[in-house]
Design a protein around this motif. Structure first.
Motif, mmCIF file in Angstrom:
data_model
loop_
_atom_site.group_PDB
_atom_site.id
_atom_site.type_symbol
_atom_site.label_atom_id
_atom_site.label_comp_id
_atom_site.label_asym_id
_atom_site.label_seq_id
_atom_site.Cartn_x
_atom_site.Cartn_y
_atom_site.Cartn_z
ATOM 1 N N PHE A 1 9.720 -3.669 -11.846
ATOM 2 C CA PHE A 1 10.640 -4.941 -12.458
ATOM 3 C C PHE A 1 9.972 -5.465 -13.839
ATOM 4 C CE2 PHE A 1 8.398 -6.569 -8.733
ATOM 5 C CZ PHE A 1 7.382 -7.524 -9.510
ATOM 6 N N MET B 1 10.158 -11.606 -1.111
ATOM 7 C CA MET B 1 9.165 -10.290 -1.231
ATOM 8 C C MET B 1 9.203 -9.359 -0.238
ATOM 9 S SD MET B 1 7.561 -10.584 -3.994
ATOM 10 C CE MET B 1 6.611 -9.077 -3.905
ATOM 11 N N VAL C 1 2.706 -5.405 -12.429
ATOM 12 C CA VAL C 1 3.549 -6.420 -12.168
ATOM 13 C C VAL C 1 4.063 -6.517 -10.839
ATOM 14 C CG1 VAL C 1 3.942 -7.383 -14.464
ATOM 15 C CG2 VAL C 1 5.756 -6.002 -13.324
ATOM 16 N N ARG C 2 4.325 -5.209 -10.248
ATOM 17 C CA ARG C 2 5.049 -5.068 -8.937
ATOM 18 C C ARG C 2 3.943 -5.014 -7.737
ATOM 19 N NH1 ARG C 2 7.310 0.853 -7.780
ATOM 20 N NH2 ARG C 2 6.174 2.077 -9.656
ATOM 21 N N ASN D 1 1.209 -6.246 -5.181
ATOM 22 C CA ASN D 1 1.041 -7.111 -4.483
ATOM 23 C C ASN D 1 -0.343 -7.641 -4.516
ATOM 24 O OD1 ASN D 1 -0.301 -5.983 -2.195
ATOM 25 N ND2 ASN D 1 1.991 -5.697 -1.476
ATOM 26 N N ASP E 1 -2.808 -5.141 -2.303
ATOM 27 C CA ASP E 1 -3.008 -3.989 -3.043
ATOM 28 C C ASP E 1 -3.999 -4.017 -4.060
ATOM 29 O OD1 ASP E 1 -1.461 -2.585 -1.048
ATOM 30 O OD2 ASP E 1 0.162 -2.259 -2.250
ATOM 31 N N ARG F 1 -7.535 -4.516 -2.837
ATOM 32 C CA ARG F 1 -8.046 -3.272 -2.272
ATOM 33 C C ARG F 1 -7.953 -2.071 -3.085
ATOM 34 N NH1 ARG F 1 -7.697 -2.360 2.890
ATOM 35 N NH2 ARG F 1 -7.211 -0.164 2.625
ATOM 36 N N ASN F 2 -7.146 -1.933 -3.914
ATOM 37 C CA ASN F 2 -7.303 -0.678 -4.665
ATOM 38 C C ASN F 2 -7.982 -1.070 -6.023
ATOM 39 O OD1 ASN F 2 -5.947 0.354 -2.564
ATOM 40 N ND2 ASN F 2 -3.991 0.072 -3.439
ATOM 41 N N THR G 1 -11.687 -4.082 0.233
ATOM 42 C CA THR G 1 -10.897 -3.436 1.418
ATOM 43 C C THR G 1 -11.026 -4.072 2.876
ATOM 44 O OG1 THR G 1 -12.842 -1.910 1.911
ATOM 45 C CG2 THR G 1 -11.287 -1.339 0.652
ATOM 46 N N GLY G 2 -11.853 -5.490 2.669
ATOM 47 C CA GLY G 2 -11.688 -6.450 4.031
ATOM 48 C C GLY G 2 -10.244 -6.805 4.219
ATOM 49 N N HIS H 1 -6.615 -6.482 5.035
ATOM 50 C CA HIS H 1 -6.076 -5.369 5.743
ATOM 51 C C HIS H 1 -4.362 -5.413 5.405
ATOM 52 C CE1 HIS H 1 -9.552 -4.660 8.340
ATOM 53 N NE2 HIS H 1 -9.818 -4.105 7.202
ATOM 54 N N GLY I 1 -1.007 -4.819 7.036
ATOM 55 C CA GLY I 1 -0.328 -4.425 8.524
ATOM 56 C C GLY I 1 1.245 -4.286 8.422
ATOM 57 N N GLU J 1 3.265 -5.335 5.437
ATOM 58 C CA GLU J 1 3.805 -5.272 4.191
ATOM 59 C C GLU J 1 5.407 -6.102 4.189
ATOM 60 O OE1 GLU J 1 2.611 -1.800 1.240
ATOM 61 O OE2 GLU J 1 3.548 -1.037 3.284
ATOM 62 N N CYS K 1 0.356 -9.743 1.021
ATOM 63 C CA CYS K 1 1.433 -8.890 0.802
ATOM 64 C C CYS K 1 2.614 -9.297 0.338
ATOM 65 C CB CYS K 1 1.772 -8.067 2.119
ATOM 66 S SG CYS K 1 2.733 -9.024 3.327
ATOM 67 N N LEU K 2 2.692 -10.861 0.363
ATOM 68 C CA LEU K 2 4.077 -11.276 -0.006
ATOM 69 C C LEU K 2 3.817 -12.113 -1.582
ATOM 70 C CD1 LEU K 2 5.831 -12.957 2.847
ATOM 71 C CD2 LEU K 2 6.001 -10.407 1.952
ATOM 72 N N THR K 3 2.577 -11.850 -1.956
ATOM 73 C CA THR K 3 2.050 -12.604 -3.127
ATOM 74 C C THR K 3 1.771 -11.322 -4.046
ATOM 75 O OG1 THR K 3 1.016 -14.108 -2.031
ATOM 76 C CG2 THR K 3 0.463 -14.305 -3.874
ATOM 77 N N LEU K 4 2.194 -11.475 -5.363
ATOM 78 C CA LEU K 4 1.922 -10.586 -6.409
ATOM 79 C C LEU K 4 0.571 -10.774 -7.089
ATOM 80 C CD1 LEU K 4 5.538 -10.532 -8.221
ATOM 81 C CD2 LEU K 4 4.568 -8.758 -6.805
ATOM 82 N N GLY L 1 -15.525 -8.021 7.017
ATOM 83 C CA GLY L 1 -14.677 -7.365 6.169
ATOM 84 C C GLY L 1 -15.222 -5.827 5.867
ATOM 85 N N LEU M 1 -1.805 -2.185 14.665
ATOM 86 C CA LEU M 1 -1.743 -3.100 13.748
ATOM 87 C C LEU M 1 -2.190 -2.290 12.152
ATOM 88 C CD1 LEU M 1 -1.153 -5.786 12.593
ATOM 89 C CD2 LEU M 1 -3.331 -6.719 13.310
#
Lengths: 273, 158, 791
Positions: free
Chosen positions: A6, A38, B22-23, B25, B28, B31-32, B37-38, B40, B42, B44, B63-66, C30, C205
């Motif tokens: 987007f 989200m 922008v997409r 989260n 990611d 981690r990426n 990588t701590g 996790h 589970g 999304e 996961c719900l935060t960009l 972690g 999980l």
């Protein structure tokens, strides 16, 4: 389970946000707390072309009193509502509902305006708004209006808000001495969306709003009429729920949900203060 | 292709400048993009709590935060929790009570538990269970986690 | 003090103690190593288009738009893998008559469950792969779905596999004694119930995850996965991708929960490995939560009609049931989907003296996700059938449910012996466990509380279960039937030059603490501080050959192998030390990392010994061939399984207006033989109980008649969370198994196997004064209110 791409916009003023919504001919979606939007985007059940993040618009947050109403900025987070002495004192029904909304990490981000804009039929806030007879302030680049709670909820995830409009604030009547409120919900697990729930206000007329019963929160007007005539006739109020058009869901068929609605109403009234 | 944006974010005390889709989260991105990588992932969709971390000292679901929403924010992941005063005692209590098995929920569980402990709330098992009710653990049965949080609070008070 | 030390007063006495495990430190920082943490150069990411229908003919795909998405590397369909992957069939010869059809990683001509992989998109990121999935046009013709197992067996039902001629995968009957005569005898009270056990799933999980890397120059495949059986997967990849077994390396580092979910052959993972082989580039596949619900194996899904006859003095006269279970469209490879039904027949009634026992189970294909072994395979069904019938029958004749067990449980001094179904049983303690349970729960006190509460309209119930658990399986479980599943496990113990121990084992760690107890055993038996032991598990290149972790075998089998290896190395080291110190090995000991005299005085550190051996061999006699590494393997030989037993109780309160069940208390007495680490065992039991509570009260994969999974999200599939769970009291009876020196049996599945029956009994006890009863799991509010006739 990754969101579709987007265009991301983060306006810093309301006018800027409204201009973006007005200018685009693509699907634009305001992003408030993101705690409902989200997940839908991650599932690709929602895939807006433009995401308008309201997190940078300070004028959308805050709680104040205005002419006998408590006015809550759309971007006010649940966490701040729970911490607000004004909410606890003047909007006790909302205060009673807040701890039932999801979990701390969700309440740290989730906003009242966002919840109303998405209007999940199982969410607590829309029913609180409905039971209090509050209203929703909407604004677009071309004007502003206030929509009463009774006219706000159209259908499953559908509200009176037009695509180019933002919810700017929610207006809830201030509780007066003698007003009583009750809230009860039945969930299988703490913080879940409810199997059924009800918000009740006697201020001084009765207003009863159920959630998790149908595509929108529903007022139980027949039950209200019973109680307006005789506040002690709870049996008749429960019987009057027969007229509610209740849908079944994975928790139960309509008969089961109607039964639970009666139990919830009794318990909500029993706990009113 | 994904549209991108530049952000500046403080992660575990370190200022990071990054260009992010922008997409993407926050989980990611950490981690990426950052090799942290701590944190996790589970579910999304914001239910399991594994990705919970601290953003400006409040728990959020990453996961719900960009990632773009974290621009200008201070992020504390499990890799950085050690800088907080109660972490050492909490981790010791987790170890000594085996309040983790597979360890997948642990980063989110620690963040949520620390939020409770740091708020000064009491060692009340019911309240702790409610506070942690957004963090799913499939291994332990939760009891040892509650025990560990209680022990940490009691140690803090004495 | 002089003379040999006993186990308890030795230094380095770790077995039986609550030793914290070393892995906790990493995980709390972690620094776990989960599959999705792995980033390899030039790695690509896979996502799958999955069948939206439960049953559909696959005509083809228009992939043009998807291929055009920038960042998309390759798209593979089921057909593309023909010739690349040899199809697999989930049958085993010892399950006589079991049939299934050849299966490919992605559907080729027909899709047979909603969620079955159809097309694999390989792209530079998972997000891009998902973008492309949305652009694939699939030409699918929906076919009639067969979802109900009973309807699937009716004449004229659509066939899921034409080639099999029937939707019946397997059928087995057991008939012992004279059941008809026993039910017909005078004075026998018979209760008959219909049970329904819903489908549920493991909800690990960490979702299933894999990274496959193939080196075309050496023909070697390296496969990192989140799983429980590396050597089994090594065989499977070699066989089905046409590789040599020694060219396949399977690595399972940290695993974020498994519970049996991660021990099967999933098409996603085979396709990922196949694609890596085709492309010569590393490929990562991490299931998202939607994919997990749709494709991680499901379990249970049984419909059982059962009856029990009880004599007037409370003795079980006969037990009979008929079970039907839907397993999805294929029998899962390689363990098969008939094991759960087999276990139900084997285990039902196994704690009790039952002379007349008849049972049938039918295993049926259907267009739903595959069903296979998940924690406590078959146990919750078996325990619920018998113990719920038993408590219902006791209620019928007015006998207390503890007393009826006293009259029927096998006597603790009656072993070895057989169960009604022919299972060999030894070293069990049902009677002692029941009495201990009654004591720790204050049974009489709870009954008094129950009576008091009822007076004020509060409906509390107490339910018990006496149970057995299958652990430490021998080759009789799988290997005998031709499965590439090792029943033996190996352990290697190596003394390194620094004086520390490097140990490795073929059992794997999924959080239950395997690495910790292996270190405890090695340190204890060798004689070294546990912080000088380092553990390797989960890598086919470096650990001995073995089965991995399933069926509660890690501690019992892997632990025994480790014990034997540690003892062997100790003897080897003492042989070397005796030569170096010019004495007899019998006059030496190893304590706290040093070679000592029998009185404990230090003669030489292990480091000195090892450095001499490794660096300065010239100081040793030339005919001496010191070995500072030992490997031992262990398998169970005398029994098909080493059974454990337990007794559990639940106290619940039913809100009879809402149908909500609150678990007020739960007590578990477990006899897993030698307890190696009580802290780890207790948490295993508690975690198992909570999964059992999930199955009894919350968890169900809800399908509609079209075979559509309706609740494939964490918000809609309810797992137990902290707020609703009770504190759980765990106690032990220790009856070590005589099959091993260690004496340990498994413990990990007991709670999941037993808790559901205890809860169903407790709920029925609560509802009994109102005339309601429920025999369907999960016991949801709606089902409870229906049982009460409220709605």
């Amino acid at each position: 389970m990754k969101a579709q791409d987007f265009r991301y916009e983060r306006p810093s003023t309301m006018d800027e946000a409204l201009a973006i919504l007005a200018d685009t001919d693509q699907e634009a979606q305001p992003l408030a707390g993101g705690q409902s939007l989200m997940p839908m985007m991650n599932f690709r059940l929602a895939a807006p072309d433009v995401l308008v993040d309201l997190g940078g618009v300070p004028e959308l947050s805050g709680i104040c009193e205005d002419n006998g109403e408590i006015v809550i900025g759309a971007m006010t987070r649940y966490r701040d509502l729970m911490a607000s002495e004004m909410v606890a004192r003047d909007v006790p029904l909302l205060a009673a509902a807040l701890p039932h909304i999801a979990h701390p990490a969700i309440r740290n981000r989730g906003t009242l305006g966002g919840s109303l804009a998405l209007s999940d039929p199982a969410a607590e806030s829309p029913a609180v708004l409905l039971a209090l007879g509050g209203s929703v302030d909407l604004r677009s680049a071309s004007g502003q209006r206030s929509v009463a709670a009774d006219e706000f909820f159209f259908g499953l995830y559908e509200t009176a808000r037009q695509p180019e409009e933002l919810i700017t604030a929610v207006r809830l009547p201030k509780a007066a001495p003698g007003h009583r409120f009750g809230f009860y919900e039945i969930t299988r697990r703490h913080g879940d969306y409810a199997m059924i729930g009800v918000a009740v206000a006697q201020a001084p007329d009765w207003r009863i709003a159920f959630f998790s019963v149908a595509g929108t929160p529903l007022r139980a007007t027949d039950a209200e009429a019973v109680l307006n005539a005789d506040a002690s006739d709870i049996d008749a109020a429960v019987a009057a729920l027969a007229s509610l058009e209740i849908d079944g869901d994975r928790h139960g068929d309509p008969a089961m949900k109607r039964h639970l609605a009666g139990v919830a109403l009794r318990r909500a009234i029993g706990g009113m203060s | 292709m994904s549209q991108t944006q530049d952000i500046t974010v403080t992660i575990n005390g370190e200022t990071i400048h990054a260009t992010v889709p922008v997409r993407q989260n926050l989980a990611d991105f950490l981690r990426n993009g950052q090799g942290l990588t701590g944190t996790h992932v589970g579910c999304e969709h914001g239910v399991c709590g594994a990705c919970t971390l601290l953003m400006d000292d409040q728990t959020v679901r990453s996961c719900l935060t960009l990632a773009v929403q974290a621009d200008g924010a201070s992020i504390t992941t499990i890799e950085g929790l050690g800088a907080r005063p109660d972490t050492k005692a909490l981790k010791a209590a987790f170890t000594n009570r085996n309040a983790l098995q597979c360890g997948y929920c642990t980063p989110g569980m620690l963040a949520s538990a620390l939020e409770y402990i740091e708020s000064g709330a009491p060692a009340d098992r019911t309240a702790i269970r409610e506070h942690l009710s957004g963090n799913y653990c499939r291994c332990t049965g939760y009891q040892s986690i509650v025990d560990a949080v209680c022990e940490t609070i009691e140690g803090r008070q004495s | 003090m002089s003379g040999p030390l006993t186990d308890l007063d030795r230094p380095n006495s770790y077995i039986g103690r609550a030793v914290p495990r070393a892995d906790a430190a990493r995980l709390l920082e972690g620094r776990g190593r989960f599959v999705d943490d792995l980033q390899l150069p030039r790695m690509l990411h896979a996502a799958f288009l999955r069948s939206p229908y439960a049953h559909a003919r696959v005509n083809g795909f228009d992939l043009e738009a998807a291929r055009a998405v920038p960042g998309v590397h390759t798209i593979l369909t089921g057909k593309d893998l023909e010739g690349v992957v040899e199809p697999y069939v989930g049958v085993l010869s010892h399950l006589a008559g079991l049939q299934s059809a050849p299966q490919m990683p992605m559907a080729v001509d027909v899709a047979r469950w909603q969620g079955e992989p159809l097309v694999m998109v390989i792209a530079e990121s998972r997000a891009i792969a998902e973008d492309a999935l949305g652009l694939i046009e699939a030409d699918l013709d929906p076919l009639d779905p067969v979802t109900d197992p009973e309807a699937a067996l009716e004449p004229g039902a659509a066939l899921i596999h034409d080639s099999l001629g029937s939707n019946l995968a397997w059928e087995r009957t057991v008939d012992v004694g004279d059941v008809d005569a026993a039910f017909a005898a005078d004075g026998v009270t018979t209760v008959e119930r219909s049970f329904t056990f819903g489908r549920h799933t493991g909800v690990t999980l960490e979702t299933r995850a894999a990274v496959a890397a193939f080196d075309p120059s050496t023909d070697q495949l390296t496969f990192w996965y989140s799983g429980q059986a590396p050597h089994m997967m090594q065989f499977i990849f070699a066989k089905h991708l046409g590789l040599m077994e020694e060219d396949v390396r399977v690595i399972a580092h940290d695993v974020g929960g498994s519970f049996g979910i991660k021990i099967h052959t999933y098409g996603d993972e085979v396709a990922t490995a196949a694609a890596a082989k085709l492309l010569g580039r590393p490929i990562k596949f991490v299931a998202d939560r939607l994919e997990s619900f749709q494709t991680d194996i499901h379990a249970r899904d049984h419909i059982v009609k059962g009856r029990m006859g009880l004599t007037a003095d409370g003795k079980i006269a006969a037990l009979e049931f008929d079970d039907i279970t839907g397993i999805g469209p294929f029998s899962m490879y390689p363990r098969t989907s008939a094991i759960e039904a087999n276990q139900v027949l084997n285990l039902t009634g196994a704690p009790y003296e039952i002379e007349n026992y008849r049972a049938r189970s039918r295993v049926v294909f259907q267009n739903k996700n595959l069903m296979c072994q998940y924690r406590a395979v078959g146990h919750p069904i078996a325990m619920a059938i018998c113990d719920c019938l038993l408590e219902d029958a006791a209620r019928e004749i007015g006998m207390d449910v503890a007393e009826v067990r006293r009259r029927n449980l096998m006597a603790d001094d009656s072993y070895p012996r057989q169960s009604a179904s022919g299972m060999k049983l030894a070293d069990l303690s049902h009677q002692q466990s029941l009495e201990k349970l009654l004591e720790i729960m204050d049974y009489n006190g709870l009954r008094a509380d129950q009576a008091q509460a009822r007076k004020s309209g509060v409906y509390r119930g107490i339910g018990l279960v006496s149970m057995v658990e299958v652990t430490n399986p021998s080759p009789a479980f799988y290997g005998i039937g031709g499965a590439p599943i090792a029943s033996q496990d190996g352990a290697t113990v190596r003394l390194d030059a620094g004086g520390g121990l490097r140990i490795s084992s073929s059992v794997t760690e999924q959080g239950q603490g395997t690495n910790g107890i292996l270190a405890q055993i090695a340190a204890d038996r060798f004689g070294i501080p546990i912080d000088r032991v380092r553990v390797t598990t989960g890598d086919t290149d470096t650990v001995p050959y073995g089965g991995g972790t399933w069926a509660s075998r890690g501690a019992g089998i892997g632990g025994e192998a480790m014990l034997q290896a540690a003892v062997a190395l100790r003897d080897q080291v003492l042989d070397v030390a005796a030569v170096m110190l010019q004495t007899e090995p019998s006059k030496l000991d190893i304590r706290d990392g040093a070679v000592t005299d029998l009185d404990g005085s230090e003669r030489m550190t292990l480091s000195d010994l090892a450095r001499t051996v490794y660096y300065r061999g010239n100081e040793l006699p030339s005919d001496m061939k010191p070995e500072l590494v030992a490997t031992r393997h262990y398998r169970v030989t005398d029994f098909p399984f080493v059974f454990t037993n337990g007794a559990m109780a639940a106290q619940v309160e039913v809100d009879v207006e809402t149908g909500m069940v609150k678990v007020l208390g739960f007590w578990a007495v477990e006899d897993c033989g030698r307890v190696i680490n009580p802290m780890l065992v207790d948490e295993q039991v508690r975690g198992g109980v909570v999964q059992g509570i999930g199955g009894a009260l919350y968890e169900e994969c809800l399908y509609d008649e079209e075979g559509q999974l309706l609740n494939a999200s964490m918000a809609d599939y309810e797992v137990p969370m902290a707020a609703e769970m009770p504190d759980i009291v765990v106690a032990h009876v220790e009856t070590p198994t005589r099959t091993s020196e260690l004496g340990a049996k498994g413990a990990g599945e007991a709670g999941t196997g037993g808790a559901p029956a205890a809860l169903m009994n407790a709920v029925n006890d609560a509802l009994s004064p109102l005339g309601g009863r429920i025999h369907q799991m999960p016991m949801t509010p709606e089902r409870i209110l229906k049982a009460l006739g409220t709605v």
